[in-house]
Design a protein around this motif. Structure first.
Motif, PDB file in Angstrom:
ATOM      1  N   THR A   1     -12.483 -11.497 -48.278  1.00  0.00           N
ATOM      2  CA  THR A   1     -13.048 -11.066 -47.002  1.00  0.00           C
ATOM      3  C   THR A   1     -13.730  -9.700 -47.107  1.00  0.00           C
ATOM      4  OG1 THR A   1     -10.971 -10.069 -46.368  1.00  0.00           O
ATOM      5  CG2 THR A   1     -11.361 -12.317 -45.610  1.00  0.00           C
TER       6      THR A   1
ATOM      7  N   GLU B   1     -13.393  -7.167 -43.039  1.00  0.00           N
ATOM      8  CA  GLU B   1     -13.319  -7.612 -41.646  1.00  0.00           C
ATOM      9  C   GLU B   1     -12.298  -6.752 -40.887  1.00  0.00           C
ATOM     10  OE1 GLU B   1     -12.980 -11.874 -41.872  1.00  0.00           O
ATOM     11  OE2 GLU B   1     -12.199 -11.844 -39.805  1.00  0.00           O
ATOM     12  N   ALA B   2     -12.590  -6.432 -39.615  1.00  0.00           N
ATOM     13  CA  ALA B   2     -11.650  -5.612 -38.830  1.00  0.00           C
ATOM     14  C   ALA B   2     -11.865  -5.870 -37.338  1.00  0.00           C
ATOM     15  CB  ALA B   2     -11.876  -4.140 -39.134  1.00  0.00           C
ATOM     16  N   ALA B   3     -11.009  -5.293 -36.516  1.00  0.00           N
ATOM     17  CA  ALA B   3     -11.123  -5.501 -35.071  1.00  0.00           C
ATOM     18  C   ALA B   3     -12.233  -4.640 -34.479  1.00  0.00           C
ATOM     19  CB  ALA B   3      -9.795  -5.175 -34.399  1.00  0.00           C
ATOM     20  N   GLU B   4     -12.471  -3.484 -35.101  1.00  0.00           N
ATOM     21  CA  GLU B   4     -13.579  -2.621 -34.669  1.00  0.00           C
ATOM     22  C   GLU B   4     -14.109  -1.861 -35.884  1.00  0.00           C
ATOM     23  OE1 GLU B   4     -12.341   0.492 -32.007  1.00  0.00           O
ATOM     24  OE2 GLU B   4     -10.427   0.726 -33.002  1.00  0.00           O
ATOM     25  N   ASP B   5     -15.311  -1.295 -35.763  1.00  0.00           N
ATOM     26  CA  ASP B   5     -15.870  -0.514 -36.866  1.00  0.00           C
ATOM     27  C   ASP B   5     -15.030   0.741 -37.055  1.00  0.00           C
ATOM     28  OD1 ASP B   5     -17.938  -2.316 -37.192  1.00  0.00           O
ATOM     29  OD2 ASP B   5     -19.399  -1.145 -36.035  1.00  0.00           O
ATOM     30  N   THR B   6     -14.491   0.910 -38.249  1.00  0.00           N
ATOM     31  CA  THR B   6     -13.712   2.126 -38.537  1.00  0.00           C
ATOM     32  C   THR B   6     -14.116   2.659 -39.908  1.00  0.00           C
ATOM     33  OG1 THR B   6     -11.936   0.804 -39.480  1.00  0.00           O
ATOM     34  CG2 THR B   6     -11.643   1.536 -37.187  1.00  0.00           C
TER      35      THR B   6
ATOM     36  N   HIS C   1     -20.891   3.777 -37.315  1.00  0.00           N
ATOM     37  CA  HIS C   1     -20.983   2.713 -36.311  1.00  0.00           C
ATOM     38  C   HIS C   1     -22.439   2.551 -35.835  1.00  0.00           C
ATOM     39  CE1 HIS C   1     -19.950   0.167 -32.962  1.00  0.00           C
ATOM     40  NE2 HIS C   1     -20.406   1.044 -32.100  1.00  0.00           N
TER      41      HIS C   1
ATOM     42  N   SER D   1     -19.518  -9.280 -37.448  1.00  0.00           N
ATOM     43  CA  SER D   1     -18.313  -8.783 -36.777  1.00  0.00           C
ATOM     44  C   SER D   1     -17.996  -7.365 -37.231  1.00  0.00           C
ATOM     45  CB  SER D   1     -17.128  -9.677 -37.107  1.00  0.00           C
ATOM     46  OG  SER D   1     -17.463 -10.998 -36.831  1.00  0.00           O
ATOM     47  N   PRO D   2     -17.151  -6.662 -36.471  1.00  0.00           N
ATOM     48  CA  PRO D   2     -16.787  -5.299 -36.856  1.00  0.00           C
ATOM     49  C   PRO D   2     -16.190  -5.237 -38.260  1.00  0.00           C
ATOM     50  CG  PRO D   2     -16.002  -5.778 -34.657  1.00  0.00           C
ATOM     51  CD  PRO D   2     -16.529  -7.070 -35.198  1.00  0.00           C
TER      52      PRO D   2
ATOM     53  N   LYS E   1     -14.164  -2.647 -41.345  1.00  0.00           N
ATOM     54  CA  LYS E   1     -13.476  -1.425 -41.753  1.00  0.00           C
ATOM     55  C   LYS E   1     -14.223  -0.947 -42.990  1.00  0.00           C
ATOM     56  CE  LYS E   1      -8.764  -0.317 -43.260  1.00  0.00           C
ATOM     57  NZ  LYS E   1      -7.448  -0.930 -43.503  1.00  0.00           N
TER      58      LYS E   1
END
Ligand code: DP6
Length: 319
Positions: free
Chosen positions: A5, A51-56, A70, A84-85, A87
């Motif tokens: 991933t 892959e992550a829940a938000e851009d970090t 971001h 998708s967001p 990391k």
């Protein structure tokens, strides 16, 4: 999270011998001049996207403010298609104290990692064009050895390409002078420099210096390469001193003293010319044979400064 991933890319930083110092279009990051650089072997950024829940953003294991990254990821989403967001996990082997632009290797590695992660099949020139929106100097970090960022006139034709030269034994002695003056970011520095009454003259002169630099490199005339790089850098720093909007300088006392010693080295017959970027650290252009002696000469005179030797480096790679 499984290995499949994510995607990792490695980009080396670069030092400009003919500088980028001003924006014709700040939103698109179009420069006022074309610039020429050398990619360096010793300093690089390794970046993985997952892959992550938000851009970090994580740099050297520490969470960072991810706004700039971001915003840049959103530029890539607009340009090449939504994803998708992610990391962003970055390992930065560019010592901040070396005063080399870590944004160059960082945004080049990020662009390449994101492209591969999304399965986009892009040329180096297209990656370079995209990376420009993150940081101008990143355009040049995809290529081994020398690269030229052609300023172009719009979003589509402003990117870098490799500049092939006969094998040249160039080396840099990097003086890691600690920064004691207040930091002015490249973007802010450029904005201010562009208010100098000498700015248009600098733009014109820079085009001539770039032509001469291409010639000197093609002829393996390292002495001329150094002369031109030093003249180009000093002219860039003069703009900061003559800015009408809050003039400033990146020079500090040690910077001046190192510059003086570079002259002494030349008088002693060494090939030694100085260049510097948006910070007080000096990089001395020389050849690989003389670099260790120059390093020793300076180390004896500046006990508190650390010196590295840097040599030509590779283009972008993936893991
Ligand atoms: C002095 O690439 O850091 O190192 O596009 O605003 O991110 P932004 O600027 P940046 O500027 C580098 C300026 C320089 C000269 C150069 O690398 O050409």
């Amino acid at each position: 999270m499984t290995e499949s991933t994510g995607q990792t890319a490695i980009a080396h930083t670069n030092i400009a011998l003919i500088k980028y110092w001003g924006k014709a279009d700040p939103a698109l990051n179009l420069p006022t001049t074309s610039s020429l650089s050398l990619t360096l072997n010793e300093y690089f950024t390794k970046t993985r996207v997952e892959e992550a829940a938000e851009d970090t953003l994580l740099i050297n294991d520490l969470p960072q403010d991810s706004q700039r990254v971001h915003d840049f990821l959103n530029v890539l989403r607009e340009e090449k298609g939504d994803f998708s967001p992610v990391k962003v996990i970055s390992e930065n082997k560019v010592p901040l104290s070396a005063g080399l632009a870590s944004s160059a290797s960082s945004f080049a590695a990020l662009t390449a990692a994101v492209a591969k992660y999304n399965g986009w099949d892009l040329s180096l020139e297209e990656l370079s064009r995209l990376a420009r929106r993150g940081s101008g100097s990143a355009t040049r970090s995809f290529f081994p050895g020398f690269a030229i960022w052609e300023k172009g006139s719009n979003d589509h034709d402003s990117f870098a390409h490799e500049f092939n030269v006969p094998d040249l034994p160039i080396a840099l002695v990097v003086c890691k002078i600690s920064g004691t003056i207040k930091k002015v970011s490249s973007s802010d520095g450029m904005r201010r420099a562009q208010t100098s009454p000498d700015y248009d003259q600098w733009v014109a002169e820079s085009a001539k210096q770039l032509d001469e630099m291409k010639q000197a490199l093609s002829q393996s005339d390292l002495d001329r390469v150094g002369q031109l790089a030093e003249a180009n850098a000093l002219a860039m720093h003069d703009l900061n001193l003559t800015a009408t909007d809050r003039r400033f300088t990146y020079f500090n006392q040690n910077t001046m003293k190192v510059f003086e010693q570079v002259k002494v080295l030349r008088e002693k017959g060494y090939l030694a010319y100085a260049t510097m970027d948006a910070g007080p650290n000096v990089k001395i252009i020389t050849n690989q044979e003389q670099a260790p002696a120059i390093k020793d000469f300076l180390a004896e005179r500046f006990r508190k400064i650390q010196f590295d030797i840097a040599t030509p480096g590779p283009g972008i790679s993936y893991e």
